[in-house]
Design a protein around this motif. Sequence first.
Motif, PDB file in Angstrom:
ATOM      1  N   ALA A  69       0.816  -1.214   0.000  1.00  0.00           N
ATOM      2  CA  ALA A  69       0.000   0.000   0.000  1.00  0.00           C
ATOM      3  C   ALA A  69       0.852   1.267   0.000  1.00  0.00           C
ATOM      4  CB  ALA A  69      -0.935  -0.005   1.211  1.00  0.00           C
ATOM      5  N   ASP A  70       2.040   1.214   0.592  1.00  0.00           N
ATOM      6  CA  ASP A  70       2.856   2.423   0.675  1.00  0.00           C
ATOM      7  C   ASP A  70       3.856   2.548  -0.472  1.00  0.00           C
ATOM      8  OD1 ASP A  70       4.367   0.248   1.521  1.00  0.00           O
ATOM      9  OD2 ASP A  70       5.567   1.451   2.922  1.00  0.00           O
ATOM     10  N   LYS A  71       3.776   1.639  -1.476  1.00  0.00           N
ATOM     11  CA  LYS A  71       4.753   1.697  -2.565  1.00  0.00           C
ATOM     12  C   LYS A  71       4.112   1.540  -3.940  1.00  0.00           C
ATOM     13  CE  LYS A  71       8.617   0.427   0.336  1.00  0.00           C
ATOM     14  NZ  LYS A  71       9.649  -0.552   0.697  1.00  0.00           N
ATOM     15  N   PRO A  72       3.100   2.372  -4.253  1.00  0.00           N
ATOM     16  CA  PRO A  72       2.600   2.363  -5.627  1.00  0.00           C
ATOM     17  C   PRO A  72       3.729   2.703  -6.595  1.00  0.00           C
ATOM     18  CG  PRO A  72       1.147   3.628  -4.196  1.00  0.00           C
ATOM     19  CD  PRO A  72       2.386   3.356  -3.412  1.00  0.00           C
ATOM     20  N   GLY A  73       3.752   2.036  -7.719  1.00  0.00           N
ATOM     21  CA  GLY A  73       4.836   2.223  -8.683  1.00  0.00           C
ATOM     22  C   GLY A  73       5.824   1.074  -8.681  1.00  0.00           C
ATOM     23  N   LEU A  74       5.759   0.233  -7.654  1.00  0.00           N
ATOM     24  CA  LEU A  74       6.711  -0.877  -7.547  1.00  0.00           C
ATOM     25  C   LEU A  74       6.538  -1.881  -8.680  1.00  0.00           C
ATOM     26  CD1 LEU A  74       8.877  -2.522  -6.086  1.00  0.00           C
ATOM     27  CD2 LEU A  74       7.083  -3.413  -4.568  1.00  0.00           C
ATOM     28  N   ALA A  75       5.297  -2.194  -9.033  1.00  0.00           N
ATOM     29  CA  ALA A  75       5.058  -3.181 -10.086  1.00  0.00           C
ATOM     30  C   ALA A  75       5.634  -2.711 -11.420  1.00  0.00           C
ATOM     31  CB  ALA A  75       3.567  -3.463 -10.221  1.00  0.00           C
ATOM     32  N   GLY A  76       5.390  -1.444 -11.750  1.00  0.00           N
ATOM     33  CA  GLY A  76       5.895  -0.924 -13.014  1.00  0.00           C
ATOM     34  C   GLY A  76       7.414  -0.898 -13.078  1.00  0.00           C
ATOM     35  N   LEU A  77       8.055  -0.508 -11.972  1.00  0.00           N
ATOM     36  CA  LEU A  77       9.517  -0.494 -11.945  1.00  0.00           C
ATOM     37  C   LEU A  77      10.084  -1.902 -12.048  1.00  0.00           C
ATOM     38  CD1 LEU A  77      10.353   2.233  -9.267  1.00  0.00           C
ATOM     39  CD2 LEU A  77      10.983   2.261 -11.690  1.00  0.00           C
ATOM     40  N   THR A  78       9.459  -2.853 -11.359  1.00  0.00           N
ATOM     41  CA  THR A  78       9.943  -4.234 -11.420  1.00  0.00           C
ATOM     42  C   THR A  78       9.862  -4.760 -12.843  1.00  0.00           C
ATOM     43  OG1 THR A  78       9.176  -4.602  -9.155  1.00  0.00           O
ATOM     44  CG2 THR A  78       9.663  -6.555 -10.463  1.00  0.00           C
ATOM     45  N   ARG A  79       8.719  -4.546 -13.483  1.00  0.00           N
ATOM     46  CA  ARG A  79       8.584  -4.994 -14.869  1.00  0.00           C
ATOM     47  C   ARG A  79       9.558  -4.256 -15.780  1.00  0.00           C
ATOM     48  NH1 ARG A  79       9.782  -5.567 -18.845  1.00  0.00           N
ATOM     49  NH2 ARG A  79       8.699  -5.894 -20.815  1.00  0.00           N
ATOM     50  N   GLY A  80       9.709  -2.967 -15.592  1.00  0.00           N
ATOM     51  CA  GLY A  80      10.553  -2.179 -16.470  1.00  0.00           C
ATOM     52  C   GLY A  80      12.018  -2.559 -16.422  1.00  0.00           C
ATOM     53  N   LEU A  81      12.480  -3.093 -15.291  1.00  0.00           N
ATOM     54  CA  LEU A  81      13.897  -3.429 -15.154  1.00  0.00           C
ATOM     55  C   LEU A  81      14.215  -4.877 -15.523  1.00  0.00           C
ATOM     56  CD1 LEU A  81      13.969  -0.676 -13.560  1.00  0.00           C
ATOM     57  CD2 LEU A  81      15.840  -1.690 -12.273  1.00  0.00           C
ATOM     58  N   LEU A  82      13.221  -5.660 -15.890  1.00  0.00           N
ATOM     59  CA  LEU A  82      13.490  -7.068 -16.212  1.00  0.00           C
ATOM     60  C   LEU A  82      14.544  -7.218 -17.300  1.00  0.00           C
ATOM     61  CD1 LEU A  82      10.009  -8.878 -16.231  1.00  0.00           C
ATOM     62  CD2 LEU A  82      11.868  -9.153 -14.581  1.00  0.00           C
ATOM     63  N   ASP A  83      14.454  -6.417 -18.350  1.00  0.00           N
ATOM     64  CA  ASP A  83      15.376  -6.575 -19.474  1.00  0.00           C
ATOM     65  C   ASP A  83      16.510  -5.552 -19.453  1.00  0.00           C
ATOM     66  OD1 ASP A  83      13.795  -4.416 -20.022  1.00  0.00           O
ATOM     67  OD2 ASP A  83      13.169  -5.072 -22.007  1.00  0.00           O
ATOM     68  N   MET A  84      16.811  -5.036 -18.270  1.00  0.00           N
ATOM     69  CA  MET A  84      17.930  -4.102 -18.139  1.00  0.00           C
ATOM     70  C   MET A  84      19.122  -4.763 -17.456  1.00  0.00           C
ATOM     71  SD  MET A  84      16.053  -0.495 -17.318  1.00  0.00           S
ATOM     72  CE  MET A  84      14.786   0.122 -18.436  1.00  0.00           C
ATOM     73  N   GLY A  85      19.230  -6.056 -17.654  1.00  0.00           N
ATOM     74  CA  GLY A  85      20.314  -6.836 -17.073  1.00  0.00           C
ATOM     75  C   GLY A  85      19.780  -8.161 -16.601  1.00  0.00           C
ATOM     76  N   ALA A  86      20.359  -9.244 -17.118  1.00  0.00           N
ATOM     77  CA  ALA A  86      19.892 -10.579 -16.731  1.00  0.00           C
ATOM     78  C   ALA A  86      21.025 -11.577 -16.915  1.00  0.00           C
ATOM     79  CB  ALA A  86      18.679 -10.997 -17.559  1.00  0.00           C
ATOM     80  N   GLY A  87      21.169 -12.481 -15.945  1.00  0.00           N
ATOM     81  CA  GLY A  87      22.261 -13.446 -16.024  1.00  0.00           C
ATOM     82  C   GLY A  87      23.591 -12.717 -16.050  1.00  0.00           C
ATOM     83  N   GLU A  88      24.391 -12.996 -17.071  1.00  0.00           N
ATOM     84  CA  GLU A  88      25.686 -12.329 -17.223  1.00  0.00           C
ATOM     85  C   GLU A  88      25.628 -11.200 -18.243  1.00  0.00           C
ATOM     86  OE1 GLU A  88      28.505 -15.340 -18.177  1.00  0.00           O
ATOM     87  OE2 GLU A  88      28.396 -16.314 -16.207  1.00  0.00           O
ATOM     88  N   LEU A  89      24.432 -10.842 -18.668  1.00  0.00           N
ATOM     89  CA  LEU A  89      24.274  -9.815 -19.697  1.00  0.00           C
ATOM     90  C   LEU A  89      23.797  -8.512 -19.088  1.00  0.00           C
ATOM     91  CD1 LEU A  89      22.415 -11.900 -22.452  1.00  0.00           C
ATOM     92  CD2 LEU A  89      24.879 -11.595 -22.146  1.00  0.00           C
TER      93      LEU A  89
END
Length: 208
Positions: A69-89
């Motif tokens: 309840a105190d962190k609206p925006g968390l879902a969008g940030l989590t989704r947005g950062l998925l492809d900004m670094g993964a594994g060794e890439l």
Amino acid sequence: RMEFAPMSEAGAALLGCLLGAFALLAQAGPKIEHWTAPSGARVVFVESRVVPIIDVQVDFAAGGAYAPADKPGLAGLTRGLLDMGAGELDEEMIADRLADIGARLGGGADQDRASISLRSLSSAREREAALELMRLVLQQPMFPAAALDREKARSIAGIREADTRPGSIAAKRFAAALYPGHPYGRLPTVESVEKITRDDLLAFYRAH
């Protein structure tokens, strides 16, 4: 009073053919196959060989309504950062690999769900490379701190700019009034986004 002349046999035959054609057209749609994967995921599959492209979309119950309840925006940030670094890439390496195989990752998050989509050529080499990259992004995101800081700053700038527009202000107040005490009524603010940490992203990702 309107009177109609009797229809000739040829006219009746033509009308019957047209009605039959319309009935066939009404039934002729894409063949949609359904099954459940071993993981429990429900799969919907439509095959078309018109163009040599494969489209994949994966949806999760991980939208804004699932954030604390105190962190609206968390879902969008989590989704947005998925492809900004993964594994060794890192982010740049992921972008380079996508460019090399002519693929595209997309998706987003709304109040109910988060999604990641992939479009790739359907030829074996490009398809397998693209699917492997999608798997890596889904299973091993890194949520790098630098990317989080950048995306938080971008989100905050967008919120501040939106808060200068009467339409945006009215939409926020309307949502709060329509859904009091409900997650649908909680929208991201500068304060809620500022307090989001990398640990919050990791916890949300693992939970949802």
